[in-house]
Design a protein around this motif. Sequence first.
Motif, PDB file in Angstrom:
ATOM      1  N   ALA A 108       0.817  -1.213   0.000  1.00 52.29           N
ATOM      2  CA  ALA A 108       0.000   0.000   0.000  1.00 52.29           C
ATOM      3  C   ALA A 108       0.851   1.264   0.000  1.00 52.29           C
ATOM      4  CB  ALA A 108      -0.926  -0.004   1.213  1.00 52.29           C
ATOM      5  N   ARG A 109       1.916   1.258   0.785  1.00 53.38           N
ATOM      6  CA  ARG A 109       2.680   2.498   0.963  1.00 53.38           C
ATOM      7  C   ARG A 109       3.846   2.640  -0.005  1.00 53.38           C
ATOM      8  NH1 ARG A 109       6.020   4.045   6.256  1.00 53.38           N
ATOM      9  NH2 ARG A 109       6.808   6.067   5.555  1.00 53.38           N
ATOM     10  N   GLY A 158      -0.011   2.266  -7.917  1.00 49.86           N
ATOM     11  CA  GLY A 158      -0.891   2.317  -6.752  1.00 49.86           C
ATOM     12  C   GLY A 158      -2.026   1.303  -6.843  1.00 49.86           C
ATOM     13  N   LEU A 159      -2.768   1.166  -5.760  1.00 49.67           N
ATOM     14  CA  LEU A 159      -3.878   0.226  -5.672  1.00 49.67           C
ATOM     15  C   LEU A 159      -5.196   0.959  -5.881  1.00 49.67           C
ATOM     16  CD1 LEU A 159      -2.663  -1.720  -2.504  1.00 49.67           C
ATOM     17  CD2 LEU A 159      -2.438  -2.449  -4.892  1.00 49.67           C
ATOM     18  N   THR A 160      -6.187   0.229  -6.368  1.00 49.30           N
ATOM     19  CA  THR A 160      -7.514   0.796  -6.628  1.00 49.30           C
ATOM     20  C   THR A 160      -8.566  -0.039  -5.921  1.00 49.30           C
ATOM     21  OG1 THR A 160      -6.772   1.560  -8.795  1.00 49.30           O
ATOM     22  CG2 THR A 160      -9.153   1.489  -8.412  1.00 49.30           C
ATOM     23  N   GLY A 161      -9.470   0.652  -5.222  1.00 53.14           N
ATOM     24  CA  GLY A 161     -10.519  -0.038  -4.484  1.00 53.14           C
ATOM     25  C   GLY A 161     -11.431  -0.850  -5.382  1.00 53.14           C
ATOM     26  N   THR A 162     -11.992  -1.902  -4.816  1.00 55.97           N
ATOM     27  CA  THR A 162     -12.871  -2.783  -5.587  1.00 55.97           C
ATOM     28  C   THR A 162     -13.773  -3.548  -4.622  1.00 55.97           C
ATOM     29  OG1 THR A 162     -12.879  -4.513  -7.288  1.00 55.97           O
ATOM     30  CG2 THR A 162     -11.266  -4.744  -5.537  1.00 55.97           C
ATOM     31  N   ASP A 163     -14.727  -4.295  -5.170  1.00 54.17           N
ATOM     32  CA  ASP A 163     -15.572  -5.182  -4.364  1.00 54.17           C
ATOM     33  C   ASP A 163     -14.997  -6.588  -4.440  1.00 54.17           C
ATOM     34  OD1 ASP A 163     -17.328  -3.065  -3.910  1.00 54.17           O
ATOM     35  OD2 ASP A 163     -18.493  -3.523  -5.711  1.00 54.17           O
ATOM     36  N   MET A 164     -14.904  -7.251  -3.300  1.00 53.02           N
ATOM     37  CA  MET A 164     -14.382  -8.617  -3.328  1.00 53.02           C
ATOM     38  C   MET A 164     -15.106  -9.500  -2.322  1.00 53.02           C
ATOM     39  SD  MET A 164     -10.586  -8.274  -1.592  1.00 53.02           S
ATOM     40  CE  MET A 164     -10.105  -6.703  -2.318  1.00 53.02           C
ATOM     41  N   ALA A 181      -5.866  -1.924   1.553  1.00 54.02           N
ATOM     42  CA  ALA A 181      -6.978  -1.139   0.999  1.00 54.02           C
ATOM     43  C   ALA A 181      -7.110   0.248   1.606  1.00 54.02           C
ATOM     44  CB  ALA A 181      -8.285  -1.901   1.180  1.00 54.02           C
ATOM     45  N   VAL A 182      -6.602   0.450   2.829  1.00 60.98           N
ATOM     46  CA  VAL A 182      -6.803   1.762   3.478  1.00 60.98           C
ATOM     47  C   VAL A 182      -6.119   2.892   2.715  1.00 60.98           C
ATOM     48  CG1 VAL A 182      -7.241   0.906   5.806  1.00 60.98           C
ATOM     49  CG2 VAL A 182      -4.882   1.295   5.078  1.00 60.98           C
ATOM     50  N   LEU A 183      -5.070   2.585   1.929  1.00 58.36           N
ATOM     51  CA  LEU A 183      -4.382   3.610   1.144  1.00 58.36           C
ATOM     52  C   LEU A 183      -4.665   3.487  -0.351  1.00 58.36           C
ATOM     53  CD1 LEU A 183      -0.864   3.767   2.904  1.00 58.36           C
ATOM     54  CD2 LEU A 183      -2.837   5.270   3.229  1.00 58.36           C
ATOM     55  N   ALA A 184      -5.628   2.630  -0.733  1.00 53.59           N
ATOM     56  CA  ALA A 184      -5.993   2.478  -2.148  1.00 53.59           C
ATOM     57  C   ALA A 184      -6.888   3.637  -2.589  1.00 53.59           C
ATOM     58  CB  ALA A 184      -6.705   1.146  -2.360  1.00 53.59           C
ATOM     59  N   LYS A 185      -6.943   3.861  -3.888  1.00 57.90           N
ATOM     60  CA  LYS A 185      -7.816   4.907  -4.430  1.00 57.90           C
ATOM     61  C   LYS A 185      -9.254   4.386  -4.476  1.00 57.90           C
ATOM     62  CE  LYS A 185      -4.181   6.612  -7.563  1.00 57.90           C
ATOM     63  NZ  LYS A 185      -3.283   5.441  -7.539  1.00 57.90           N
ATOM     64  N   GLY A 186     -10.192   5.125  -3.891  1.00 53.99           N
ATOM     65  CA  GLY A 186     -11.590   4.743  -3.981  1.00 53.99           C
ATOM     66  C   GLY A 186     -12.039   3.794  -2.882  1.00 53.99           C
ATOM     67  N   ARG A 187     -13.170   3.164  -3.126  1.00 54.38           N
ATOM     68  CA  ARG A 187     -13.836   2.332  -2.117  1.00 54.38           C
ATOM     69  C   ARG A 187     -13.549   0.843  -2.341  1.00 54.38           C
ATOM     70  NH1 ARG A 187     -20.253   2.845  -1.293  1.00 54.38           N
ATOM     71  NH2 ARG A 187     -19.549   4.822  -0.368  1.00 54.38           N
ATOM     72  N   THR A 188     -13.313   0.153  -1.235  1.00 56.17           N
ATOM     73  CA  THR A 188     -13.163  -1.309  -1.244  1.00 56.17           C
ATOM     74  C   THR A 188     -14.215  -1.904  -0.323  1.00 56.17           C
ATOM     75  OG1 THR A 188     -10.765  -1.170  -1.609  1.00 56.17           O
ATOM     76  CG2 THR A 188     -11.624  -3.253  -0.739  1.00 56.17           C
ATOM     77  N   THR A 189     -14.883  -2.939  -0.784  1.00 57.75           N
ATOM     78  CA  THR A 189     -15.762  -3.699   0.104  1.00 57.75           C
ATOM     79  C   THR A 189     -15.229  -5.125   0.182  1.00 57.75           C
ATOM     80  OG1 THR A 189     -17.290  -4.324  -1.678  1.00 57.75           O
ATOM     81  CG2 THR A 189     -17.798  -2.314  -0.430  1.00 57.75           C
ATOM     82  N   ILE A 190     -15.191  -5.648   1.400  1.00 57.11           N
ATOM     83  CA  ILE A 190     -14.698  -7.006   1.635  1.00 57.11           C
ATOM     84  C   ILE A 190     -15.825  -7.794   2.278  1.00 57.11           C
ATOM     85  CG2 ILE A 190     -12.917  -8.437   2.699  1.00 57.11           C
ATOM     86  CD1 ILE A 190     -11.191  -5.915   2.956  1.00 57.11           C
ATOM     87  N   TYR A 191     -16.386  -8.759   1.532  1.00 57.42           N
ATOM     88  CA  TYR A 191     -17.459  -9.613   2.048  1.00 57.42           C
ATOM     89  C   TYR A 191     -16.871 -10.952   2.444  1.00 57.42           C
ATOM     90  CZ  TYR A 191     -22.263 -11.360   2.437  1.00 57.42           C
ATOM     91  OH  TYR A 191     -23.448 -11.862   2.911  1.00 57.42           O
ATOM     92  N   ILE A 223     -14.255   0.139   3.035  1.00 59.78           N
ATOM     93  CA  ILE A 223     -13.056   0.941   3.271  1.00 59.78           C
ATOM     94  C   ILE A 223     -12.976   2.035   2.208  1.00 59.78           C
ATOM     95  CG2 ILE A 223     -10.539   0.917   3.470  1.00 59.78           C
ATOM     96  CD1 ILE A 223     -10.943  -2.222   3.921  1.00 59.78           C
ATOM     97  N   GLU A 224     -13.031   3.277   2.638  1.00 56.74           N
ATOM     98  CA  GLU A 224     -12.806   4.414   1.746  1.00 56.74           C
ATOM     99  C   GLU A 224     -11.327   4.765   1.833  1.00 56.74           C
ATOM    100  OE1 GLU A 224     -14.915   5.740  -0.277  1.00 56.74           O
ATOM    101  OE2 GLU A 224     -16.881   5.087   0.459  1.00 56.74           O
ATOM    102  N   GLY A 225     -10.622   4.647   0.716  1.00 58.30           N
ATOM    103  CA  GLY A 225      -9.184   4.891   0.734  1.00 58.30           C
ATOM    104  C   GLY A 225      -8.838   6.322   1.082  1.00 58.30           C
ATOM    105  N   VAL A 226      -7.734   6.521   1.789  1.00 60.83           N
ATOM    106  CA  VAL A 226      -7.248   7.859   2.136  1.00 60.83           C
ATOM    107  C   VAL A 226      -5.829   8.014   1.585  1.00 60.83           C
ATOM    108  CG1 VAL A 226      -8.698   8.032   4.195  1.00 60.83           C
ATOM    109  CG2 VAL A 226      -6.394   7.061   4.395  1.00 60.83           C
ATOM    110  N   ASP A 227      -5.362   9.268   1.549  1.00 62.08           N
ATOM    111  CA  ASP A 227      -4.039   9.533   0.977  1.00 62.08           C
ATOM    112  C   ASP A 227      -2.900   9.124   1.908  1.00 62.08           C
ATOM    113  OD1 ASP A 227      -5.144  10.574  -1.352  1.00 62.08           O
ATOM    114  OD2 ASP A 227      -5.240  12.610  -0.544  1.00 62.08           O
ATOM    115  N   SER A 228      -3.113   9.271   3.210  1.00 65.99           N
ATOM    116  CA  SER A 228      -2.040   8.953   4.161  1.00 65.99           C
ATOM    117  C   SER A 228      -2.634   8.699   5.543  1.00 65.99           C
ATOM    118  CB  SER A 228      -1.016  10.098   4.239  1.00 65.99           C
ATOM    119  OG  SER A 228      -1.649  11.280   4.716  1.00 65.99           O
ATOM    120  N   LEU A 229      -1.833   8.065   6.383  1.00 67.39           N
ATOM    121  CA  LEU A 229      -2.228   7.798   7.763  1.00 67.39           C
ATOM    122  C   LEU A 229      -1.243   8.460   8.714  1.00 67.39           C
ATOM    123  CD1 LEU A 229      -3.133   3.985   7.626  1.00 67.39           C
ATOM    124  CD2 LEU A 229      -4.693   5.924   7.465  1.00 67.39           C
TER     125      LEU A 229
END
Length: 436
Positions: A108-109, A158-164, A181-191, A223-229
């Motif tokens: 991610a980083r 970089g990584l991009t959010g997705t549904d999985m 996923a926390v630093l990926a672009k966009g939204r990720t859902t993990i089911y 998870i909505e990705g953010v630019d940094s932690l």
Amino acid sequence: MGIFKIEGGIPLKGEITPQGAKNEALQILCAVLLTPEKVTINNIPDIIDINKLITLLGNLGVKIQKIGSGSYTFQADEVNVQYLETEAFKKEGGSLRGSIMIVGPLLARFGRGYIPKPGGDKIGRRRLDTHFEGFINLGAKFRYNREDHFYGVEATDGLTGTDMLLDEASVTGTANIVMAAVLAKGRTTIYNAACEPYLQQLCKMLNSMGANITGVGSNLLTIEGVDSLGGCEHRILPDMIEIGSWIGLAAMTRSEITIKDVSWENLGVIPNTFRKLGITLEKRGDDIFIPAHLDGYEVKTDIDGSILTIADAPWPGFTPDLLSIVLVVATQARGDILIHQKMFESRLFFVDKLIDMGAKIMLCDPHRAVVMGHDFKSQLKATTMSSPDIRAGISLLIAALSAKGTSTIQNIEQIDRGYERIDERLRAIGANIIRA
């Protein structure tokens, strides 16, 4: 190789405080790689597996300072990613199962993460597919060197959010994917995400660092990705596996023991599972009090009168790490029980050592064993044995503490991997145990 010499058959008495949770600490420590800012972690257990991971982080360039007993600060502002490609890392990372969880934060980083095939307990095959399929879903490219058993993932853009949908509710797999996923672009859902308390703790820590994770505690994480932690301070929960171990120890040795500060709300079905074995547990504030079971304990049958079956399952089911404890406790119960270990195919193979001690156990297949309890009418006999893995090791130690005579346990490094200063803590409540 160290050994324990144990004189069994001695009732114990006193208070014991559980260490910080090993399985949570492995996740939390890897998460410090997600930020260049300082992270403070408290209640870290002083055990081999955790100390190995701290050393690995230091070799990666993380600045580490011990500020008190079980408390450290970590700052990953000068991570040396090139270390991942050295022979030293291949040897170091391969000796620790938990090292797999550095891959998600590094990917991610820094856009890449590598790991040799991780080691750990010899309890059967432990898949890594969930981890890497999750990374691939986020846009990483996967490669595997079969000669060196070396895994790699890279995401230069970089990584991009997705549904999985995860193929299994893997705790370490979920943790690794969440940290990526926390630093990926966009939204990720993990089911079908794991929802163990330790995974919940990781998500709460990440949110305190600035991540945006919702659905914590459920099997659907968003998870909505953010630019940094940023940095944070975090305290690790008490180890539920150690708590279950002490419950089993108290019952088998017919001892009066109080387990302090157990975090009852995070124990799930563990107390009631031991109650099914006939063990009396009292909730006293945030402590567990177990009285001396001088009249033994009787296994409850199912409603229709059939034999009680205890099986492992993903949270909130019963943790597989405590089935070995339940099995050894059942050897002195009044009644019979079927133990069904679904998740690992080699974890029951230590029962031959209990049979040598006089236990009545029928191993049906690699996953199931029927235990016919002695009801303390026939005491287990002391013997010499070797610890094959962490949980079998503590189970054999409990058996030795209840047995007649002096037992020897070899390969105790396996026990030290998961239990902090266990001989000292047992001596404090009256056990006759010597490390040699």
